[in-house]
Design a protein around this motif. Structure first.
Motif, PDB file in Angstrom:
ATOM      1  N   ASP A 109       0.839  -1.129   0.075  1.00 16.51           N
ATOM      2  CA  ASP A 109       0.215   0.103  -0.121  1.00 16.51           C
ATOM      3  C   ASP A 109       0.779   1.263   0.140  1.00 16.51           C
ATOM      4  O   ASP A 109       1.881   1.184   0.619  1.00 16.51           O
ATOM      5  CB  ASP A 109      -0.910   0.034   1.288  1.00 16.51           C
ATOM      6  CG  ASP A 109      -2.018   1.104   1.186  1.00 16.51           C
ATOM      7  OD1 ASP A 109      -3.309   0.664   0.828  1.00 16.51           O
ATOM      8  OD2 ASP A 109      -1.814   2.070   1.029  1.00 16.51           O
ATOM      9  N   ASP A 110       0.442   2.396  -0.745  1.00 14.56           N
ATOM     10  CA  ASP A 110       1.322   3.487  -0.941  1.00 14.56           C
ATOM     11  C   ASP A 110       1.173   4.245   0.547  1.00 14.56           C
ATOM     12  O   ASP A 110       2.038   5.132   0.690  1.00 14.56           O
ATOM     13  CB  ASP A 110       0.788   4.252  -2.016  1.00 14.56           C
ATOM     14  CG  ASP A 110       1.230   3.633  -3.500  1.00 14.56           C
ATOM     15  OD1 ASP A 110       2.330   2.801  -3.342  1.00 14.56           O
ATOM     16  OD2 ASP A 110       0.347   3.965  -4.269  1.00 14.56           O
ATOM     17  N   ASN A 111       0.138   4.247   1.268  1.00 16.23           N
ATOM     18  CA  ASN A 111      -0.019   4.927   2.549  1.00 16.23           C
ATOM     19  C   ASN A 111       0.842   4.257   3.424  1.00 16.23           C
ATOM     20  O   ASN A 111       0.485   3.294   4.206  1.00 16.23           O
ATOM     21  CB  ASN A 111      -1.508   4.831   3.041  1.00 16.23           C
ATOM     22  CG  ASN A 111      -1.630   5.541   4.129  1.00 16.23           C
ATOM     23  OD1 ASN A 111      -0.802   6.213   4.863  1.00 16.23           O
ATOM     24  ND2 ASN A 111      -2.813   5.585   4.557  1.00 16.23           N
ATOM     25  N   LYS A 112       2.152   4.853   3.604  1.00 13.52           N
ATOM     26  CA  LYS A 112       3.090   4.022   4.634  1.00 13.52           C
ATOM     27  C   LYS A 112       2.710   4.305   6.018  1.00 13.52           C
ATOM     28  O   LYS A 112       3.470   3.707   6.990  1.00 13.52           O
ATOM     29  CB  LYS A 112       4.325   4.718   4.499  1.00 13.52           C
ATOM     30  CG  LYS A 112       5.002   4.519   3.072  1.00 13.52           C
ATOM     31  CD  LYS A 112       6.521   4.978   3.152  1.00 13.52           C
ATOM     32  CE  LYS A 112       6.973   4.732   1.735  1.00 13.52           C
ATOM     33  NZ  LYS A 112       8.523   5.010   1.563  1.00 13.52           N
ATOM     34  N   GLU A 168       1.953   0.649   7.766  1.00 15.94           N
ATOM     35  CA  GLU A 168       2.937  -0.218   7.938  1.00 15.94           C
ATOM     36  C   GLU A 168       2.828  -0.766   9.360  1.00 15.94           C
ATOM     37  O   GLU A 168       2.959  -1.987   9.291  1.00 15.94           O
ATOM     38  CB  GLU A 168       4.358   0.660   8.084  1.00 15.94           C
ATOM     39  CG  GLU A 168       5.414  -0.664   8.194  1.00 15.94           C
ATOM     40  CD  GLU A 168       6.672   0.148   7.929  1.00 15.94           C
ATOM     41  OE1 GLU A 168       7.887  -0.408   7.863  1.00 15.94           O
ATOM     42  OE2 GLU A 168       6.750   1.388   7.625  1.00 15.94           O
ATOM     43  N   THR A 190       5.477  -0.580  -0.703  1.00 22.65           N
ATOM     44  CA  THR A 190       4.281   0.361  -1.788  1.00 22.65           C
ATOM     45  C   THR A 190       3.920  -0.423  -3.004  1.00 22.65           C
ATOM     46  O   THR A 190       4.729  -1.569  -3.503  1.00 22.65           O
ATOM     47  CB  THR A 190       4.941   1.724  -2.262  1.00 22.65           C
ATOM     48  OG1 THR A 190       5.966   1.548  -2.958  1.00 22.65           O
ATOM     49  CG2 THR A 190       5.558   2.495  -0.928  1.00 22.65           C
ATOM     50  N   THR A 191       2.923   0.153  -3.816  1.00 24.74           N
ATOM     51  CA  THR A 191       2.791  -0.655  -5.066  1.00 24.74           C
ATOM     52  C   THR A 191       3.766  -0.769  -5.976  1.00 24.74           C
ATOM     53  O   THR A 191       3.867  -1.728  -6.993  1.00 24.74           O
ATOM     54  CB  THR A 191       1.339   0.015  -5.531  1.00 24.74           C
ATOM     55  OG1 THR A 191       1.707   1.464  -5.903  1.00 24.74           O
ATOM     56  CG2 THR A 191       0.236  -0.159  -4.810  1.00 24.74           C
TER      57      THR A 191
END
Length: 452
Positions: A163-166, A169, A178-179
């Protein structure tokens, strides 16, 4: 399929030995007949399995579906095999042996399929036969997919999330990056399937993942956004190349299923009306007339298919009263006669409804029809209540054998009945109808505390 063939050939050979010449009656005189019979045994299998495919290899298969498919397949196989036997005249089968073979084969094949599924689950619990998957998108949909796939018996091993929203994590069970890092991870690790839960506005990322999956022989599954607010079984259809998603599976939308159900209703209702009904009508009718003035049959307007009103027939179990069409029966209802109490408790009062079944207003199995006044009240109190009228009402139903028969005292009870009716609509099968009929008969004989 190989295990099926081994089982079926072994079954018929064993049955032939044990029954003293079930299939190969002509073998001694014409040995080549044995080859014809064996060819027919296997040919019938390939015909049947193309109509009812073997789905054992699918990761997510529930035992009720295994049983349902196995019963359907084994019965179809026996029918095809029997037709072939008589058309090709390769042997003679007596009715008694045919019935014995049918019952034994259905039982053996069903148990065999259940055993295979159990062995497969045990094998997976040992860490084998897994599909390795990753989930792209760590939102609510991603977590739902993760929990659905995590059971070891389904044969999936979730490697982690991208996911690009770190900031997710630490929130995700196993954040992998990330993607943009998906391709590198897949090239360095064994990944069989990708489940993508990215929102629809990220078209470029989704398309890139699809192209990568196609080039690298990785199966790609897209979880639609509407899963957030519609958590139910959905049905995917196509208008030419345009996908159309139905919000509810309805097996009885299939013409073949409707024909099967209607044919059963006609045959079953005719059998009852020609055998049981005349005797019950004479005895109950005489007792009803002797106890109180009025007609033998009680008619009432009830809500049927698509909300249409029809006239429902019952044996009259109450004294004539002005509240019959507005007030439901309660325990120790003073309106109920002595004979009425008996026929209600034994469900004999419902037998005239087979007339409704034959006329097409009702089915043997389905949601119970309510008085028009009841329908109006519950439609205001329970959201989507009219869904239960997407199919014909029935003499008995899933709700009735699930504890929701008779008087409804609270809204919660009505909602429970409603949920059972909707479940029946979404999960109908001919086998389910037969099960409901048998359970209804058993409960009637054993006695039901809600029957009054």
């Amino acid at each position: 399929m190989l295990s099926d063939l081994i089982l079926i050939n072994s079954f018929f050979i064993a049955f032939h030995k044990l029954s003293g010449g079930f299939l190969l009656n002509y073998v001694e005189l014409e040995p080549y007949k044995a080859g014809e019979v064996l060819l027919l045994i296997n040919l019938a299998y390939f015909i049947a399995v193309n109509i009812i495919p073997n789905n054992l290899a699918k990761n997510i298969v529930f035992f009720d579906k295994v049983v349902q498919r196995s019963l359907s397949f084994s019965i179809l196989y026996i029918v095809i095999f029997t037709v072939g036997v008589y058309l090709l005249n390769v042997t003679e089968i007596t009715l008694l042996k045919w019935v014995g073979c049918l019952l034994l084969f259905v039982g053996v094949y069903t148990l065999f399929q259940i055993l295979l599924r159990i062995l497969l689950k045990l094998y997976r619990e040992k860490g084998h036969n897994y599909k390795y998957v990753i989930i792209v998108g760590g939102g609510l949909n991603g977590m739902n997919v993760y929990y659905d796939l995590s059971s070891s018996t389904y044969g999936y091993k979730v490697l982690g999330f991208f996911d690009d929203n770190k900031s997710l994590e630490n929130a995700l069970p196993n954040y992998l990056g990330t993607t943009a890092q998906v391709e590198k991870f897949c090239n360095e690790n064994q990944v069989d399937e990708i489940f993508c839960t990215l929102p629809g506005n990220q078209e470029a990322k989704i398309l890139k993942l699809i192209n990568f999956s196609e080039r690298n022989m990785i199966r790609f599954y897209l979880v639609p956004e509407f899963y957030k607010y519609i958590k139910r079984k959905l049905v995917l259809n196509f208008l030419q190349a345009t996908p159309v998603v139905g919000i509810r599976p309805e097996p009885l939308q299939s013409l073949s299923n409707r024909v099967l159900k209607r044919a059963f209703d006609i045959v079953f209702s005719i059998c009852v009306l020609l055998t049981v009904f005349p005797l019950v009508y004479i005895i109950c009718g005489l007792l009803i007339k002797l106890e109180s003035p009025g007609p033998i049959l009680f008619t009432q307007k009830r809500t049927g298919l698509h909300g249409k009103i029809f006239t429902c027939y019952k044996f009259r179990s109450m004294r004539m009263n002005k509240d019959a069409d507005t007030l439901t029966t309660v325990k120790t209802d003073p309106r109920v006669t002595k004979i009425g109490s008996f026929i209600r408790r034994t469900s004999l009062d419902e037998i005239p409804q087979f007339i409704n079944v034959l006329l097409g207003d009702m089915s043997v199995v389905g949601p119970r029809p309510h008085m028009v006044k009841q329908t109006e009240i519950y439609n205001k109190l329970i959201d989507k209540f009219m869904i239960r009228h997407l199919i014909k009402p029935g003499l008995t139903g899933w709700a009735q054998i699930s504890g929701y028969r008779g008087e409804i005292k609270t809204i919660d009870q009505m909602e429970g009945r409603f949920k059972c009716d909707v479940w029946y609509i979404e999960n109908w099968s001919f086998v389910l109808d037969i099960k409901i009929i048998f359970v209804t008969v058993f409960k009637t004989i054993a006695g039901d505390k809600n029957a009054y």
